[in-house]
Enzyme design. Structure first.
Site, short mmCIF file in Angstrom:
data_model
loop_
_atom_site.label_atom_id
_atom_site.label_comp_id
_atom_site.label_asym_id
_atom_site.label_seq_id
_atom_site.Cartn_x
_atom_site.Cartn_y
_atom_site.Cartn_z
N ASP A 53 -10.16 2.84 2.72
CA ASP A 53 -10.28 2.19 4.03
C ASP A 53 -11.06 3.05 5.04
O ASP A 53 -11.90 2.54 5.79
CB ASP A 53 -8.90 1.86 4.61
CG ASP A 53 -8.25 0.67 3.91
OD1 ASP A 53 -8.99 -0.18 3.39
OD2 ASP A 53 -7.01 0.61 3.88
N LYS A 88 0.80 -1.23 0.00
CA LYS A 88 0.00 0.00 0.00
C LYS A 88 0.83 1.28 0.00
O LYS A 88 0.44 2.28 -0.59
CB LYS A 88 -0.96 0.01 1.20
CG LYS A 88 -2.09 -0.99 1.09
CD LYS A 88 -3.06 -0.82 2.26
CE LYS A 88 -4.14 -1.88 2.26
NZ LYS A 88 -5.15 -1.62 3.31
#
Ligand code: ATR
Length: 289
Positions: free
Chosen positions: A113, A76
């Site tokens: 997220d 990420k």
């Protein structure tokens, strides 16, 4: 990547999830369900890529026939550095989990997220408001970072951040100060129960309570009964923390919804339709846990 006959059809779209390892990822189950539900001509595949190959694989997404991809552990942060343009929210979180290949071939990265976290709370508890009061966040890893940025962005007045390794919490608090008008206070992990007084949200972002891990040990007596309790662990779905919170009548929201809701913006960007989180989807994904 081998070409499939599909790629010659103009409506066909391919997306996937890049990770290492990526076998356990539930994202193909989520996106596969939606593709079938909405009758969309596309596929969503696993893309196993070791760290040393990540930058190249990311650049090759378009050549490999992808309209975009999710990015998961451990890529990420590398994705943040590897895309051509980053959404400001992803910049604040310091990680990209969703990539779109644009018409001109450039890569756009964002992070869903925090969106998934907030949408899950709102879907599970209609009265939820980030600005209602202090939030106690347990853990200081990547998940905590996204959760705290989302809460501060949504107007949380105070975050009480508690982590076993206190320095990690202090570092995170330093990095996140200045987002919104809320403050991030770091407390002692060993006195975690003392920080529950007056809180309106308690969220566990540690791995404690996960199948095979120790349960999260925290005395809830000081937590107001109106406080929402959330665990981002979803295996098991009802952790010991959630069971104990429910037993004392606190509203609770389990962790599966965060995984499902964070997948929605990517699906919309790649396949052109904002998908819904339904009970049927939950059951389908749970069968794969
Ligand atoms: P993620 O990026 O998914 O949030 P992570 O970076 O591995 O995952 O973070 C895991 C979190 O669980 C950390 O906050 C970790 O605490 P440390 O920073 O002290 O490692 C927490 N954690 C894991 N095992 C723990 C344990 N036995 N007791 C307390 N906290 C634990």
């Amino acid at each position: 990547m081998t070409e499939t006959p599909h790629t010659t059809q103009s409506s066909f779209r391919r997306a996937g999830v890049i990770g290492w390892p990526v076998d356990h990822s539930l994202s193909p189950r989520v996106h596969g369900f939606w593709l079938r539900q909405y009758g969309i001509d596309g596929e969503y595949v696993r893309i196993p890529v070791p760290p040393e190959d990540f930058a190249r694989q990311l650049k090759n997404l378009r050549i490999d026939g992808f309209v975009g991809a999710n990015v998961t552990v451990p890529h990420k942060e590398a994705a943040l550095a590897g895309v051509d343009e980053v959404h400001p929210l992803a910049q604040r979180i310091g990680a990209v989990n969703t990539v779109v290949v644009r018409e001109d071939g450039s890569l756009y990265g964002f992070n869903t997220d925090g969106f998934g976290f907030l949408e899950n709370l709102k879907a599970g508890f209609a009265d939820f408001s980030a600005s209602a009061g202090p939030a106690v966040i347990l853990g200081a890893g990547g998940a905590a970072r996204a959760v705290i940025v989302a809460l501060l962005d949504a107007g949380a007045p105070e975050i009480r951040l508690l982590n076993r390794t206190k320095e990690r919490a202090e570092q995170l608090a330093d990095q996140l100060s200045g987002i919104g008008s809320g403050v991030v206070l770091v407390g002692d992990w060993n006195k975690r129960a003392d920080y529950l007084d007056g809180a309106s949200l308690l969220a566990n972002t540690t791995t404690l309570g996960m199948k095979g891990q120790m349960p999260l040990d925290i005395d809830l007596s000081a937590l107001p009964q109106t406080a929402l309790v959330n665990d981002i662990v979803y295996a098991p779905l009802e952790t010991d923390l959630l069971a104990r919170a429910r037993a004392r009548s606190n509203p609770t929201v389990d962790g599966l919804g965060m995984l499902l809701h964070q997948a929605r913006p990517g699906f919309e960007a790649w396949f052109g339709r904002m998908p819904e989180v339904t009970e049927a989807l939950r059951q389908h994904v749970l069968a794969g846990v």
